[in-house]
Each structure stands twice: as C-alpha cells, then as structure tokens.
Design a protein around this motif. Structure first.
Motif, short mmCIF file in Angstrom:
data_model
loop_
_atom_site.label_atom_id
_atom_site.label_comp_id
_atom_site.label_asym_id
_atom_site.label_seq_id
_atom_site.Cartn_x
_atom_site.Cartn_y
_atom_site.Cartn_z
N TYR A 1 29.46 43.27 53.56
CA TYR A 1 30.04 43.58 52.26
C TYR A 1 29.00 44.20 51.32
CZ TYR A 1 27.79 39.34 50.51
OH TYR A 1 26.88 38.39 50.15
N ARG A 2 27.73 43.88 51.52
CA ARG A 2 26.66 44.44 50.69
C ARG A 2 26.50 45.94 50.93
NH1 ARG A 2 21.78 39.99 51.13
NH2 ARG A 2 22.86 38.31 49.99
N LYS A 3 26.98 46.39 52.07
CA LYS A 3 26.89 47.81 52.44
C LYS A 3 28.25 48.50 52.30
CE LYS A 3 23.33 46.65 55.76
NZ LYS A 3 23.03 46.45 57.17
N GLY A 4 29.15 47.87 51.56
CA GLY A 4 30.45 48.49 51.33
C GLY A 4 31.46 48.26 52.44
N GLN A 5 31.17 47.36 53.36
CA GLN A 5 32.08 47.08 54.46
C GLN A 5 33.10 46.03 54.00
OE1 GLN A 5 29.42 45.95 57.60
NE2 GLN A 5 28.60 48.00 57.82
N SER A 6 33.99 46.48 53.12
CA SER A 6 35.02 45.62 52.56
C SER A 6 36.11 46.50 51.96
CB SER A 6 34.43 44.72 51.48
OG SER A 6 33.98 45.51 50.39
N ARG A 7 37.17 45.85 51.52
CA ARG A 7 38.20 46.57 50.77
C ARG A 7 38.81 45.61 49.75
NH1 ARG A 7 43.48 47.60 54.69
NH2 ARG A 7 43.81 45.45 55.32
N THR A 8 39.28 46.18 48.65
CA THR A 8 39.96 45.43 47.62
C THR A 8 41.40 45.92 47.57
OG1 THR A 8 37.94 45.13 46.36
CG2 THR A 8 40.00 44.80 45.18
N ILE A 9 42.32 45.02 47.77
CA ILE A 9 43.75 45.33 47.78
C ILE A 9 44.32 44.95 46.42
CG2 ILE A 9 45.95 44.75 48.87
CD1 ILE A 9 44.19 44.13 51.43
N VAL A 10 45.07 45.88 45.81
CA VAL A 10 45.65 45.66 44.48
C VAL A 10 47.17 45.66 44.60
CG1 VAL A 10 45.81 46.50 42.11
CG2 VAL A 10 43.68 46.80 43.39
N VAL A 11 47.80 44.66 43.97
CA VAL A 11 49.25 44.53 43.94
C VAL A 11 49.66 44.47 42.47
CG1 VAL A 11 51.23 43.12 44.60
CG2 VAL A 11 49.23 43.24 46.10
N THR A 12 50.54 45.39 42.05
CA THR A 12 51.02 45.43 40.68
C THR A 12 52.52 45.24 40.67
OG1 THR A 12 49.25 46.99 40.14
CG2 THR A 12 51.05 46.78 38.54
N GLN A 13 53.00 44.27 39.92
CA GLN A 13 54.42 43.93 39.89
C GLN A 13 55.04 44.37 38.56
OE1 GLN A 13 55.54 39.96 41.21
NE2 GLN A 13 56.89 39.80 39.45
N ASP A 14 56.26 44.91 38.64
CA ASP A 14 57.04 45.21 37.44
C ASP A 14 58.47 44.72 37.66
OD1 ASP A 14 58.44 47.20 38.93
OD2 ASP A 14 57.03 48.75 38.29
N GLU A 15 59.39 45.12 36.79
CA GLU A 15 60.77 44.61 36.84
C GLU A 15 61.51 44.97 38.13
OE1 GLU A 15 59.91 46.90 34.23
OE2 GLU A 15 59.13 45.26 33.04
N THR A 16 61.12 46.06 38.78
CA THR A 16 61.89 46.53 39.94
C THR A 16 61.22 46.30 41.28
OG1 THR A 16 60.98 48.77 39.74
CG2 THR A 16 63.04 48.30 38.56
#
Length: 116
Positions: free
Chosen positions: A36-51
């Motif tokens: 992970y110190r060398k960028g061997q990772s990922r960040t997953i983003v979940v955004t919720q709205d009304e639909t």
C-alpha cells in the motif's frame, strides 16, 4: 473459511443502509505486507441519493472482487432495478430481512437505480 489466506478469492458485497443521502469509501489492498505504501491499493467510493447509488470502483489489481450491492432497510421490492440504465438481471429481495441484493455483472458498474 479455515484461515485468512482463503479470503483473497472470496467476493465481497457492499452493504448500503437506506434512508438518507450520503457517501462512504473503503480501502482495499492485499491485506499483508507494505505494498500500500507503493500505491498497491484502491479506494472504493459509494454515493447514495434518493434513487440509488453511484459506484466508483477503481480497476481491480488482484484483490477481492466486488460481487454485489445489498440495500438494507428496503420496505418493499422496487418495481425496477437498473444497472447503468439497463434492467438488472440478478436481483433478490427478502421481505423478512428487508434486504435487496443486486449482483454486479462486473466491477465497471457506475450506477444502480431503484424505481418504486
């Protein structure tokens, strides 16, 4: 599973608690070592709205794949579920637990919409 080494191939499900707009992110890496110190990772983003939800799942580089999104606290089965504008094929609603499971055809999915 007998030990954590078996987890690498096990798919993951993202759980989304319904009822309010918001976003969340989580970090994923190999689970051991310092890659992970060398960028061997990922960040997953979940955004919720009304639909529904918007998903930002970066390219998978060998980590556990995201298999499904599960909506928790759904009062009734939606009339229609769409994945990136197309009707979803693998959707299961459990009225007893108030959960809706939407299988992802791949990790490139950007949006899941629920029509009531």
């Amino acid at each position: 599973m007998q030990h954590t080494g078996e987890m690498k191939g096990a798919p993951l499900t993202i759980a989304v608690a319904t009822g309010a707009n918001g976003s969340s992110c989580f970090f994923q890496d190999a689970g051991d070592g310092y890659g992970y110190r060398k960028g061997q990772s990922r960040t997953i983003v979940v955004t919720q709205d009304e639909t529904g939800v918007r998903l930002d799942i970066p390219r998978n580089r060998g980590w556990q794949r995201i298999e499904a999104v599960e909506f928790v606290g759904i009062g009734a089965a939606p009339a229609l579920v769409r994945i990136d504008g197309k009707p979803a094929r693998d959707v299961r609603f459990d009225a007893r637990t108030r959960r809706l499971r939407v299988a992802l055809p791949n990790e490139g999915v950007k949006r899941i919409e629920l029509s009531r």
